[in-house]
Motif scaffolding. Structure first.
Motif, PDB file in Angstrom:
ATOM      1  N   LEU A  50      14.590 -40.903 -18.972  1.00 41.29           N
ATOM      2  CA  LEU A  50      13.171 -40.576 -19.148  1.00 41.29           C
ATOM      3  C   LEU A  50      12.283 -41.781 -18.865  1.00 41.29           C
ATOM      4  CD1 LEU A  50      13.303 -38.311 -22.322  1.00 41.29           C
ATOM      5  CD2 LEU A  50      12.681 -37.614 -19.997  1.00 41.29           C
ATOM      6  N   VAL A  51      12.722 -42.965 -19.277  1.00 38.38           N
ATOM      7  CA  VAL A  51      11.943 -44.180 -18.997  1.00 38.38           C
ATOM      8  C   VAL A  51      11.837 -44.390 -17.489  1.00 38.38           C
ATOM      9  CG1 VAL A  51      11.948 -46.705 -19.143  1.00 38.38           C
ATOM     10  CG2 VAL A  51      12.403 -45.329 -21.181  1.00 38.38           C
ATOM     11  N   MET A  52      12.940 -44.204 -16.767  1.00 39.19           N
ATOM     12  CA  MET A  52      12.898 -44.345 -15.307  1.00 39.19           C
ATOM     13  C   MET A  52      11.957 -43.327 -14.692  1.00 39.19           C
ATOM     14  SD  MET A  52      16.774 -45.249 -14.018  1.00 39.19           S
ATOM     15  CE  MET A  52      16.197 -45.148 -12.317  1.00 39.19           C
ATOM     16  N   GLN A  53      11.994 -42.097 -15.177  1.00 41.96           N
ATOM     17  CA  GLN A  53      11.115 -41.064 -14.648  1.00 41.96           C
ATOM     18  C   GLN A  53       9.650 -41.379 -14.937  1.00 41.96           C
ATOM     19  OE1 GLN A  53      12.993 -39.647 -12.381  1.00 41.96           O
ATOM     20  NE2 GLN A  53      12.379 -37.571 -12.947  1.00 41.96           N
ATOM     21  N   LEU A  54       9.355 -41.868 -16.133  1.00 44.02           N
ATOM     22  CA  LEU A  54       7.980 -42.208 -16.496  1.00 44.02           C
ATOM     23  C   LEU A  54       7.456 -43.365 -15.649  1.00 44.02           C
ATOM     24  CD1 LEU A  54       8.176 -41.906 -20.383  1.00 44.02           C
ATOM     25  CD2 LEU A  54       6.767 -40.507 -18.861  1.00 44.02           C
ATOM     26  N   LEU A  55       8.307 -44.359 -15.410  1.00 45.29           N
ATOM     27  CA  LEU A  55       7.899 -45.488 -14.575  1.00 45.29           C
ATOM     28  C   LEU A  55       7.609 -45.042 -13.149  1.00 45.29           C
ATOM     29  CD1 LEU A  55      10.359 -48.277 -15.811  1.00 45.29           C
ATOM     30  CD2 LEU A  55       7.907 -48.085 -16.284  1.00 45.29           C
ATOM     31  N   SER A  56       8.434 -44.141 -12.624  1.00 47.30           N
ATOM     32  CA  SER A  56       8.197 -43.626 -11.275  1.00 47.30           C
ATOM     33  C   SER A  56       6.916 -42.806 -11.229  1.00 47.30           C
ATOM     34  CB  SER A  56       9.385 -42.760 -10.829  1.00 47.30           C
ATOM     35  OG  SER A  56      10.552 -43.533 -10.715  1.00 47.30           O
ATOM     36  N   HIS A  57       6.682 -42.030 -12.287  1.00 43.22           N
ATOM     37  CA  HIS A  57       5.478 -41.205 -12.345  1.00 43.22           C
ATOM     38  C   HIS A  57       4.221 -42.068 -12.365  1.00 43.22           C
ATOM     39  CE1 HIS A  57       2.796 -37.946 -13.345  1.00 43.22           C
ATOM     40  NE2 HIS A  57       2.437 -38.533 -14.471  1.00 43.22           N
ATOM     41  N   ARG A  58       4.261 -43.162 -13.109  1.00 45.31           N
ATOM     42  CA  ARG A  58       3.096 -44.049 -13.191  1.00 45.31           C
ATOM     43  C   ARG A  58       2.810 -44.717 -11.849  1.00 45.31           C
ATOM     44  NH1 ARG A  58       2.851 -47.873 -18.340  1.00 45.31           N
ATOM     45  NH2 ARG A  58       0.837 -48.227 -17.315  1.00 45.31           N
ATOM     46  N   LYS A  59       3.847 -44.869 -11.041  1.00 45.17           N
ATOM     47  CA  LYS A  59       3.654 -45.453  -9.704  1.00 45.17           C
ATOM     48  C   LYS A  59       3.270 -44.401  -8.679  1.00 45.17           C
ATOM     49  CE  LYS A  59       7.027 -49.182 -10.446  1.00 45.17           C
ATOM     50  NZ  LYS A  59       8.335 -49.755  -9.990  1.00 45.17           N
ATOM     51  N   GLY A  60       3.068 -43.176  -9.131  1.00 45.46           N
ATOM     52  CA  GLY A  60       2.677 -42.098  -8.224  1.00 45.46           C
ATOM     53  C   GLY A  60       3.801 -41.581  -7.375  1.00 45.46           C
ATOM     54  N   GLN A  61       5.048 -41.697  -7.863  1.00 47.11           N
ATOM     55  CA  GLN A  61       6.220 -41.277  -7.082  1.00 47.11           C
ATOM     56  C   GLN A  61       6.816 -39.967  -7.605  1.00 47.11           C
ATOM     57  OE1 GLN A  61       8.932 -44.588  -7.126  1.00 47.11           O
ATOM     58  NE2 GLN A  61       7.542 -45.941  -6.012  1.00 47.11           N
ATOM     59  N   GLY A  62       5.962 -39.048  -7.982  1.00 45.25           N
ATOM     60  CA  GLY A  62       6.453 -37.735  -8.407  1.00 45.25           C
ATOM     61  C   GLY A  62       6.137 -37.439  -9.850  1.00 45.25           C
ATOM     62  N   LYS A  63       6.546 -36.237 -10.292  1.00 47.24           N
ATOM     63  CA  LYS A  63       6.289 -35.797 -11.654  1.00 47.24           C
ATOM     64  C   LYS A  63       7.280 -36.432 -12.620  1.00 47.24           C
ATOM     65  CE  LYS A  63       4.444 -31.363 -10.085  1.00 47.24           C
ATOM     66  NZ  LYS A  63       4.544 -29.881 -10.196  1.00 47.24           N
ATOM     67  N   VAL A  64       6.939 -36.319 -13.913  1.00 51.67           N
ATOM     68  CA  VAL A  64       7.818 -36.890 -14.935  1.00 51.67           C
ATOM     69  C   VAL A  64       9.193 -36.240 -14.858  1.00 51.67           C
ATOM     70  CG1 VAL A  64       8.185 -37.185 -17.410  1.00 51.67           C
ATOM     71  CG2 VAL A  64       5.883 -37.449 -16.445  1.00 51.67           C
ATOM     72  N   LEU A  65       9.235 -34.934 -14.670  1.00 53.13           N
ATOM     73  CA  LEU A  65      10.484 -34.202 -14.482  1.00 53.13           C
ATOM     74  C   LEU A  65      10.499 -33.610 -13.086  1.00 53.13           C
ATOM     75  CD1 LEU A  65      10.851 -32.354 -17.912  1.00 53.13           C
ATOM     76  CD2 LEU A  65      12.048 -34.405 -17.159  1.00 53.13           C
ATOM     77  N   SER A  66      11.554 -33.874 -12.334  1.00 53.32           N
ATOM     78  CA  SER A  66      11.655 -33.364 -10.970  1.00 53.32           C
ATOM     79  C   SER A  66      11.962 -31.870 -10.996  1.00 53.32           C
ATOM     80  CB  SER A  66      12.769 -34.101 -10.226  1.00 53.32           C
ATOM     81  OG  SER A  66      14.034 -33.739 -10.758  1.00 53.32           O
ATOM     82  N   PRO A  67      11.738 -31.164  -9.888  1.00 54.40           N
ATOM     83  CA  PRO A  67      12.073 -29.730  -9.832  1.00 54.40           C
ATOM     84  C   PRO A  67      13.533 -29.444 -10.164  1.00 54.40           C
ATOM     85  CG  PRO A  67      10.689 -30.335  -7.976  1.00 54.40           C
ATOM     86  CD  PRO A  67      11.043 -31.612  -8.671  1.00 54.40           C
ATOM     87  N   THR A  68      14.438 -30.322  -9.724  1.00 58.44           N
ATOM     88  CA  THR A  68      15.861 -30.121 -10.030  1.00 58.44           C
ATOM     89  C   THR A  68      16.115 -30.259 -11.526  1.00 58.44           C
ATOM     90  OG1 THR A  68      16.527 -30.960  -7.860  1.00 58.44           O
ATOM     91  CG2 THR A  68      18.200 -30.926  -9.586  1.00 58.44           C
ATOM     92  N   GLN A  69      15.489 -31.244 -12.153  1.00 53.69           N
ATOM     93  CA  GLN A  69      15.653 -31.421 -13.589  1.00 53.69           C
ATOM     94  C   GLN A  69      15.106 -30.224 -14.358  1.00 53.69           C
ATOM     95  OE1 GLN A  69      13.644 -35.146 -14.063  1.00 53.69           O
ATOM     96  NE2 GLN A  69      15.522 -36.356 -13.889  1.00 53.69           N
ATOM     97  N   LEU A  70      13.961 -29.736 -13.938  1.00 54.68           N
ATOM     98  CA  LEU A  70      13.381 -28.563 -14.599  1.00 54.68           C
ATOM     99  C   LEU A  70      14.299 -27.356 -14.467  1.00 54.68           C
ATOM    100  CD1 LEU A  70       9.635 -28.950 -13.562  1.00 54.68           C
ATOM    101  CD2 LEU A  70      10.603 -29.248 -15.845  1.00 54.68           C
ATOM    102  N   GLN A  71      14.910 -27.207 -13.288  1.00 54.11           N
ATOM    103  CA  GLN A  71      15.859 -26.103 -13.097  1.00 54.11           C
ATOM    104  C   GLN A  71      17.045 -26.258 -14.036  1.00 54.11           C
ATOM    105  OE1 GLN A  71      17.677 -25.867  -9.205  1.00 54.11           O
ATOM    106  NE2 GLN A  71      19.180 -24.355  -9.865  1.00 54.11           N
ATOM    107  N   LEU A  72      17.590 -27.457 -14.118  1.00 51.86           N
ATOM    108  CA  LEU A  72      18.777 -27.682 -14.942  1.00 51.86           C
ATOM    109  C   LEU A  72      18.492 -27.566 -16.431  1.00 51.86           C
ATOM    110  CD1 LEU A  72      20.291 -30.679 -12.955  1.00 51.86           C
ATOM    111  CD2 LEU A  72      21.343 -28.432 -13.234  1.00 51.86           C
ATOM    112  N   LEU A  73      17.267 -27.799 -16.835  1.00 48.62           N
ATOM    113  CA  LEU A  73      16.922 -27.732 -18.248  1.00 48.62           C
ATOM    114  C   LEU A  73      16.685 -26.311 -18.733  1.00 48.62           C
ATOM    115  CD1 LEU A  73      14.535 -30.806 -18.608  1.00 48.62           C
ATOM    116  CD2 LEU A  73      16.827 -30.553 -19.557  1.00 48.62           C
TER     117      LEU A  73
END
Length: 313
Positions: A50-73
Motif C-alpha cells: 500500500l505504501v508503494m501504491q500511495l507513493l506512485s499515486h502521489r507521483k501521478g503514476q496511477g490510482k491507489v489501487l490498480s484495476p487488477t488489484q480491484l479485480q482480485l479484491l
C-alpha cells in the motif's frame, strides 16, 4: 518486474527491521507475545504494498489501487474456493501419510500428551489431562481439531492471512501480469519464503532446532504452496481463495507436529520434506487437471490472460 523486485527487497528489509526491533524491545520472547507479534507481522506485506501504491499515486503514476488489484479484491465465492479448502486438508493428511512410510505416526491423543511432557508440564497436570482425554475417543478429538481448524481457517485465520496475500497474490500478481505462471510462482514463492527468514533465524518459527536449514525449507514450502494458491487465485479471479487456503494450512499444519513427536520438523512435518512431497503431488494433480480436464491453460498462460478469462466467467 522492476516494481515487483523493489517490493521484494523492501518487504524483506522491513521484515528484518521489525523482527530485530521486537527482539530488542521484548527482552525474553514469551509464547503469548510472540503469537501477537507473529499475527501483526503478517500484515507487513500489505502495508509495504500500500505504501508503494500511495507513493506512485502521489507521483501521478496511477490510482491507489490498480484495476487488477480491484479485480482480485472482489469477494466472489465460487466452487473453486471450496475445492481449495479441501485441497489444503488433503495436503496436510497426505504429508502424514508420507511420513508414515518412514516413522511411526502416533494417535492424536498420544501426540498431545507427548507435547505436554515435552513442554515440562507438572505430573499432576499431565495426569489430570490424561484422565480428561481418555473420556473422548481419539477419532473424535482429531475430528474436532479438523473442524475447529476449518472454522478458524475460513474466518479469523483467513483475515490475518489476507495481510500477507494482499502483497503476495494481489500486488505481485498485478505487477507480474505479463509473466507466465511458472516464472511468477517461483518468484512470488521465493519472496514469500525469504520474508520468513528473520522469524526463523531469530525466533525459531516452525523450525526451532534447525533454523538455518529451516529458511531453505521454508522457501521450498512457500514455492510449492504458493503455486497452489496462485492457481486458485487465477481460477477464481480473486485473492480470497489464497487467504482461505493459507488460513486453513496455518490452522491444521500443526496436526502433523502433534502426531509425529520427537522428529525433525525439517523432515517429518507439513512444513518439512513430507509436506513438500504432499504439495508436489497436489501441484502435479492441478497441472494435469488444468491441462487435460478443465483446459483453462492457467499453467501455460500469463497471469493477465488467466485473470481476463476468470473475469468473463
Amino acid at each position: 518486474m522492476k516494481r515487483a523486485t523493489i517490493f521484494a527487497i523492501a518487504v524483506c528489509l522491513v521484515g528484518w527491521a521489525v523482527a530485530l526491533l521486537f527482539g530488542e524491545l521484548s527482552g525474553g520472547v514469551s509464547p503469548q507475545s510472540y503469537t501477537i507479534f507473529g499475527s501483526l507481522y503478517m500484515f507487513l506485506p500489505a502495508l509495504v504494498a500500500l505504501v508503494m501504491q500511495l507513493l506512485s499515486h502521489r507521483k501521478g503514476q496511477g490510482k491507489v489501487l490498480s484495476p487488477t488489484q480491484l479485480q482480485l479484491l472482489r469477494f466472489r465465492p465460487r466452487w473453486s474456493w471450496l475445492v481449495g479448502v479441501v485441497v489444503a486438508v488433503v495436503a496436510v493428511f497426505l504429508s502424514l501419510g508420507v511420513s508414515a512410510l518412514f516413522v511411526d505416526v502416533v494417535s492424536f491423543k498420544e501426540g498431545t500428551m507427548a507435547q505436554m511432557v515435552a513442554s515440562g508440564a507438572s505430573p499432576e497436570l499431565i495426569e489430570q489431562s490424561m484422565a480428561q482425554l481418555n473420556m473422548v475417543p481419539d477419532w473424535a478429538m482429531l475430528l474436532a481439531t479438523v473442524v475447529s481448524g476449518l472454522l478458524a481457517g475460513l474466518t479469523i485465520n483467513a483475515l490475518f492471512a489476507f495481510g500477507e496475500e494482499f502483497g503476495w497474490r494481489c500486488f505481485l500478481v498485478g505487477e507480474l501480469a505479463d509473466k507466465k505462471f511458472l516464472t511468477s510462482a517461483l518468484f512470488i514463492g521465493a519472496v514469500w519464503g525469504i520474508w520468513h527468514a528473520p522469524m526463523i533465524l531469530l525466533f525459531g518459527h516452525n523450525y526451532p532446532n534447525d533454523r538455518a536449514l529451516g529458511v531453505a525449507m521454508m522457501v521450498l514450502f512457500c514455492v510449492l504452496a504458493g503455486a497452489i494458491e496462485l492457481y486458485f487465485v487465477l481460477k477464481a479471479g480473486s485473492v480470497w481463495p489464497a487467504a482461505i487456503f493459507h488460513g486453513v494450512m496455518n490452522a491444521l499444519g500443526g496436526v502433523t507436529v502433534i502426531m509425529i513427536p520427537n522428529e525433525s520438523n525439517i523432515v517429518h512435518s507439513f512444513m518439512g520434506l513430507s509436506g513438500a512431497a504432499a504439495l508436489t503431488v497436489v501441484c502435479i494433480g492441478l497441472y494435469l487437471w488444468d491441462r487435460y480436464v478443465s483446459r483453462d491453460n492457467i499453467f501455460g498462460s500469463t497471469l493477465g490472460a488467466s485473470l481476463s478469462r476468470a473475469d468473463k466467467k
